[in-house]
Scaffold this motif. Structure first.
Motif, PDB file in Angstrom:
ATOM      1  N   ASP A  12       0.791  -1.416   0.019  1.00  0.00           N
ATOM      2  CA  ASP A  12      -0.179  -0.190   0.062  1.00  0.00           C
ATOM      3  C   ASP A  12       0.789   1.204  -0.063  1.00  0.00           C
ATOM      4  O   ASP A  12       0.570   2.416   0.669  1.00  0.00           O
ATOM      5  CB  ASP A  12      -0.940   0.071   1.213  1.00  0.00           C
ATOM      6  N   LYS A  15      -0.822   4.635  -1.152  1.00  0.00           N
ATOM      7  CA  LYS A  15      -1.771   5.179  -0.338  1.00  0.00           C
ATOM      8  C   LYS A  15      -0.715   5.964   0.913  1.00  0.00           C
ATOM      9  O   LYS A  15      -1.252   7.103   1.281  1.00  0.00           O
ATOM     10  CB  LYS A  15      -2.589   4.133   0.384  1.00  0.00           C
ATOM     11  N   LYS A  18       0.533   9.399   0.076  1.00  0.00           N
ATOM     12  CA  LYS A  18      -0.495  10.678   0.249  1.00  0.00           C
ATOM     13  C   LYS A  18      -0.151  11.560   1.716  1.00  0.00           C
ATOM     14  O   LYS A  18      -0.725  12.538   1.688  1.00  0.00           O
ATOM     15  CB  LYS A  18      -1.850  10.077   0.043  1.00  0.00           C
ATOM     16  N   LEU A 311      -1.975   3.275   7.904  1.00  0.00           N
ATOM     17  CA  LEU A 311      -3.399   3.232   7.229  1.00  0.00           C
ATOM     18  C   LEU A 311      -4.398   2.757   8.490  1.00  0.00           C
ATOM     19  O   LEU A 311      -5.630   2.892   8.248  1.00  0.00           O
ATOM     20  CB  LEU A 311      -3.403   2.217   6.100  1.00  0.00           C
TER      21      LEU A 311
END
Length: 487
Positions: A12, A15, A18, A311
């Motif tokens: 990931d 992601k 970001k 996350l």
């Protein structure tokens, strides 16, 4: 360090990037973060960290670094220039802003070096010299319109055009003052219609008005007429406007050719701006996040303190995990949904981010070592295109890992030996671990197979770990316990 796009996706990484993108100042910086890859060797990684530390010290003291909020990516403009052969004023402005910023940063390099920021100065000196280009682009105003001084010919044309417009208005005033025409006019105003000076005439008077019909008014009750007295000067104005357009086009084409001739240097400058923007973003990211730049070690291995998976947000349970010093393989066991896979991903993303020169979600004292490869096999991915089963897909992935395995490789394997008969899967899992150990690679693997757990407990260079759970509620605590096999 080399890491495949498949591993990047499994961890990931896009992601997580970001998190950093929110703190850069431009789309150039965001694009740079989006495309960031692990650095090629540990020397470059260390140098990158040292560069950031210098930049951090500079911002702490100076408070800011040269910037222009108007900068944008210029790739599409360069492609348009090559396609059309010309960029118009508003399309050239981004180059003026970008190259102007590079000149300012490059000019700062002398003072940076003198004040002890040699690495930042060296990076600033990597900008090509765009002084001439910035001067050439200064012929544009902030709306992208060419100044009269863009060329002597343009100045002359515009001077003649302004004089012709004054002459047209003077002639128009005489027409408005002509008593023989006053009764025919709808308004006492000279206006432009289709780029020609006209007057508004009553519809019933149009046939007798000395001039040429141009257009109806919006109401349809009157018409725009070009008086005969204005035809000659209107023609002159039209010719001067065309001369102006041609001269502007010539100047814009010349500016476009100038930029296209330096396309490679411009794109390199844009990349360097992205790097400086990322340095700025990291600085402010670290102000608001409990992340760190890890220590970098020469030996292959890692030592992570209070590492979290970003996350998962605030509910992420920190883990302490290490591998590489006293053992080369770590086998993690425990119940489903207990955090085994999260532990693998946390290690993987920390190593990946660190090798990109980025902060990691861990505490001070965390260390990341030398790695040649980072690859992961996590989850129940199948290669549908090749019509492979889940088990076959995992085996194919393991084979790919074995082909690149060396003493500096790190491999993350989820559910080792799963997807087939338990006895066969356990035997295969042990064989895979033994093969990686022969290469002296680092391996983190999760498993449910008891034979693999026993192998980990009795084999030198292999350590066990488990994810903790509450014995009364049987709910997972998501904590990683090194040296303790799972039940």
């Amino acid at each position: 360090m080399i890491s495949s796009n498949q591993t990047r996706q499994l961890l990931d990484i896009d992601k997580i990037l970001k998190f950093y993108s929110k703190h850069v100042r431009s789309e150039i910086g965001r694009k740079y973060v989006e495309n960031i890859k692990p650095l090629s060797n540990i020397e470059t990684l260390r140098e990158g960290q040292a560069l950031y530390r210098e930049f951090e010290r500079y911002i702490d003291i100076k408070g800011d670094f040269p910037w222009d909020d108007r900068i944008v990516l210029v790739n599409d403009f360069l492609n348009e220039g090559k396609s059309r052969g010309i960029l118009f004023g508003e399309e050239l402005l981004p180059f003026r802003y970008l190259l102007g910023l590079t000149v300012r940063i490059k000019e700062l390099s002398f003072n940076l070096a003198r004040e002890g920021y040699e690495r930042v100065a060296q990076r600033a000196r990597e900008f090509a010299d765009f002084g001439e280009e910035v001067v050439s682009l200064s012929v544009l105003d902030d709306d992208g319109r060419l100044y009269d001084s863009a060329s002597s010919k343009l100045a002359e044309i515009r001077g003649n055009l302004a004089a012709a417009k004054r002459q047209a208005r003077a002639i128009g005033q005489k027409i408005l003052s002509d008593q023989s025409l006053t009764s025919k006019l709808q308004d006492q105003v000279i206006t432009l219609r289709n780029d020609r000076y006209v007057v508004l005439v009553k519809k019933e008077s149009a046939p007798s008005f000395p001039g040429v019909f141009v257009d109806y008014s919006s109401s349809g009750n009157s018409v725009y007429m070009e008086p005969n007295a204005l035809v000659a000067i209107n023609n002159k104005i039209a010719m001067l406007r065309e001369d102006e357009r041609q001269e502007e086009r010539r100047i814009l084409q010349k500016l476009t050719e100038m930029l296209l001739a330096r396309e490679k240097a411009i794109l390199r400058a844009q990349d360097l701006i992205g790097q400086f923007d990322l340095l700025w973003g990291i600085y402010y990211f670290l102000q608001s996040h409990d992340w760190i730049l890890p220590e970098i070690e020469q030996k292959s291995g890692f030592y992570l303190t209070c590492a979290r998976h970003p996350l998962l947000g605030p509910q992420a349970v920190p883990i302490d995990v290490h591998c590489g010093r006293n053992f080369r393989a770590l086998v993690i066991t425990g119940p489903n949904t207990g955090g085994k896979t999260v532990a693998l991903k946390t290690v993987g993303l920390c190593v990946y981010l660190a090798w990109c020169g980025l902060p990691i979600p861990a505490k001070e004292g965390s260390r990341i070592g030398q790695f040649s490869h980072l690859e992961a096999d996590i989850g129940d991915e199948q290669s549908i295109e090749q019509n492979l089963s889940t088990f076959s897909g995992h085996v194919k992935r393991i084979i790919e890992m074995l082909e690149i395995a060396d003493e500096a490789s790190l491999f993350l394997i989820d559910e080792l030996g799963a997807g087939t008969d338990p006895d066969e899967g356990a035997a295969l899992g042990i064989a895979i671990l033994e093969t990686f150990l022969k290469h002296n690679s680092l391996v983190l693997a999760t498993t449910h197979h008891n034979p693999i757990k026993r192998y980990a407990l009795t084999t030198p260079n292999v350590e066990t770990a488990s994810v903790d759970f509450d014995p009364e509620t049987l709910l997972p605590k998501y904590k990683l316990l090194l040296g303790v096999p799972g039940r």
